[in-house]
Write a protein that holds these residues in place. Structure first.
Motif, PDB file in Angstrom:
ATOM      1  N   ARG A 150       0.833  -1.205   0.000  1.00 65.91           N
ATOM      2  CA  ARG A 150       0.000   0.000   0.000  1.00 65.91           C
ATOM      3  C   ARG A 150       0.869   1.257   0.000  1.00 65.91           C
ATOM      4  O   ARG A 150       0.553   2.237  -0.673  1.00 65.91           O
ATOM      5  N   SER A 151       1.962   1.221   0.734  1.00 67.16           N
ATOM      6  CA  SER A 151       2.872   2.373   0.755  1.00 67.16           C
ATOM      7  C   SER A 151       3.510   2.603  -0.611  1.00 67.16           C
ATOM      8  O   SER A 151       3.622   3.746  -1.057  1.00 67.16           O
ATOM      9  N   PHE A 152       3.945   1.528  -1.273  1.00 66.19           N
ATOM     10  CA  PHE A 152       4.481   1.665  -2.631  1.00 66.19           C
ATOM     11  C   PHE A 152       3.465   2.363  -3.531  1.00 66.19           C
ATOM     12  O   PHE A 152       3.796   3.299  -4.264  1.00 66.19           O
ATOM     13  N   LEU A 153       2.237   1.863  -3.487  1.00 62.82           N
ATOM     14  CA  LEU A 153       1.189   2.428  -4.334  1.00 62.82           C
ATOM     15  C   LEU A 153       0.929   3.894  -3.999  1.00 62.82           C
ATOM     16  O   LEU A 153       0.792   4.729  -4.903  1.00 62.82           O
ATOM     17  N   ASN A 154       0.859   4.213  -2.719  1.00 65.79           N
ATOM     18  CA  ASN A 154       0.607   5.610  -2.332  1.00 65.79           C
ATOM     19  C   ASN A 154       1.688   6.539  -2.849  1.00 65.79           C
ATOM     20  O   ASN A 154       1.386   7.616  -3.372  1.00 65.79           O
ATOM     21  N   LEU A 155       2.946   6.152  -2.685  1.00 69.98           N
ATOM     22  CA  LEU A 155       4.035   7.016  -3.148  1.00 69.98           C
ATOM     23  C   LEU A 155       3.950   7.236  -4.655  1.00 69.98           C
ATOM     24  O   LEU A 155       4.130   8.357  -5.138  1.00 69.98           O
ATOM     25  N   ALA A 156       3.650   6.186  -5.395  1.00 67.32           N
ATOM     26  CA  ALA A 156       3.541   6.318  -6.852  1.00 67.32           C
ATOM     27  C   ALA A 156       2.333   7.179  -7.237  1.00 67.32           C
ATOM     28  O   ALA A 156       2.450   8.084  -8.080  1.00 67.32           O
ATOM     29  N   MET A 157       1.187   6.917  -6.621  1.00 71.34           N
ATOM     30  CA  MET A 157      -0.015   7.687  -6.970  1.00 71.34           C
ATOM     31  C   MET A 157       0.104   9.146  -6.548  1.00 71.34           C
ATOM     32  O   MET A 157      -0.318  10.048  -7.290  1.00 71.34           O
ATOM     33  N   LEU A 158       0.668   9.397  -5.395  1.00 71.10           N
ATOM     34  CA  LEU A 158       0.824  10.778  -4.940  1.00 71.10           C
ATOM     35  C   LEU A 158       1.824  11.534  -5.811  1.00 71.10           C
ATOM     36  O   LEU A 158       1.678  12.741  -6.027  1.00 71.10           O
ATOM     37  N   THR A 159       2.818  10.821  -6.331  1.00 72.10           N
ATOM     38  CA  THR A 159       3.727  11.445  -7.297  1.00 72.10           C
ATOM     39  C   THR A 159       2.963  11.778  -8.572  1.00 72.10           C
ATOM     40  O   THR A 159       3.077  12.883  -9.105  1.00 72.10           O
ATOM     41  N   ALA A 160       2.163  10.836  -9.049  1.00 75.57           N
ATOM     42  CA  ALA A 160       1.377  11.072 -10.264  1.00 75.57           C
ATOM     43  C   ALA A 160       0.449  12.266 -10.097  1.00 75.57           C
ATOM     44  O   ALA A 160       0.252  13.048 -11.035  1.00 75.57           O
ATOM     45  N   LEU A 161      -0.094  12.425  -8.910  1.00 74.48           N
ATOM     46  CA  LEU A 161      -0.997  13.538  -8.635  1.00 74.48           C
ATOM     47  C   LEU A 161      -0.255  14.824  -8.256  1.00 74.48           C
ATOM     48  O   LEU A 161      -0.884  15.860  -8.087  1.00 74.48           O
ATOM     49  N   ASN A 162       1.074  14.710  -8.102  1.00 77.26           N
ATOM     50  CA  ASN A 162       1.919  15.839  -7.704  1.00 77.26           C
ATOM     51  C   ASN A 162       1.414  16.461  -6.401  1.00 77.26           C
ATOM     52  O   ASN A 162       1.097  17.637  -6.330  1.00 77.26           O
ATOM     53  N   ARG A 163       1.393  15.626  -5.364  1.00 76.70           N
ATOM     54  CA  ARG A 163       0.925  16.037  -4.047  1.00 76.70           C
ATOM     55  C   ARG A 163       2.063  15.946  -3.023  1.00 76.70           C
ATOM     56  O   ARG A 163       2.099  15.037  -2.193  1.00 76.70           O
ATOM     57  N   PRO A 164       3.026  16.884  -3.069  1.00 77.60           N
ATOM     58  CA  PRO A 164       4.194  16.808  -2.187  1.00 77.60           C
ATOM     59  C   PRO A 164       3.862  16.766  -0.691  1.00 77.60           C
ATOM     60  O   PRO A 164       4.549  16.094   0.073  1.00 77.60           O
ATOM     61  N   HIS A 165       2.827  17.476  -0.264  1.00 81.72           N
ATOM     62  CA  HIS A 165       2.490  17.460   1.166  1.00 81.72           C
ATOM     63  C   HIS A 165       2.125  16.039   1.611  1.00 81.72           C
ATOM     64  O   HIS A 165       2.575  15.580   2.664  1.00 81.72           O
ATOM     65  N   GLU A 166       1.333  15.354   0.819  1.00 78.55           N
ATOM     66  CA  GLU A 166       0.945  13.990   1.159  1.00 78.55           C
ATOM     67  C   GLU A 166       2.114  13.024   1.011  1.00 78.55           C
ATOM     68  O   GLU A 166       2.229  12.065   1.768  1.00 78.55           O
TER      69      GLU A 166
END
Length: 137
Positions: free
Chosen positions: A64-80
């Motif tokens: 889940r952490s791998f996925l979150n880091l990839a998705m948050l990068t895709a969404l360009n959400r540095p705070h998250e």
């Protein structure tokens, strides 16, 4: 608007996981800072994100952490990303694996998003290293 009550079985289930992943200090501060405008979202996130999805048996926390880091990068959400770097480390993702996730995301999500994420990743890894050194020193 009144504050929703931060209680109930689903909330407590989510609160436990949220604190285990992101750390008690961050989660407690987020909830303490909640007001009549932000409390409903804190309640929703804790119950459904952490209490419903993060507790499902189909994926382990590291995945889940791998996925979150990839998705948050895709969404360009540095705070998250900042929050989830600490969570990923708490879930057993190594620093090297985090860097690899960002490199992989750079190819598929774009270099500008990956650059923003890598800046935050480096900042958070240095912060966690410093905290660990202070605890052991």
């Amino acid at each position: 608007m009144t504050l929703p009550e931060f209680k109930g079985e689903q909330f407590e289930k989510g609160l436990k996981v949220r604190k285990e992943v992101l750390g008690d200090v961050h989660v407690s501060a987020s909830l303490a800072a909640a007001d009549d405008l932000t409390a409903p979202l804190q309640k929703l996130v804790t119950e459904w994100c952490w209490g419903e999805v993060w507790t499902r048996p189909g994926l382990d926390r590291k995945t889940r952490s791998f996925l979150n880091l990839a998705m948050l990068t895709a969404l360009n959400r540095p705070h998250e990303i900042k929050l989830h770097v600490r969570g990923a480390l708490n879930n057993g993702v190594t620093e090297e694996e985090i860097v690899e996730v960002i490199l992989q995301a750079a190819i598929y999500c774009g270099v500008p998003a990956a650059l923003d994420s890598m800046r935050v990743v480096a900042e958070m890894i240095r912060q966690v290293r410093s905290e660990k050194a202070a605890e052991s020193g």
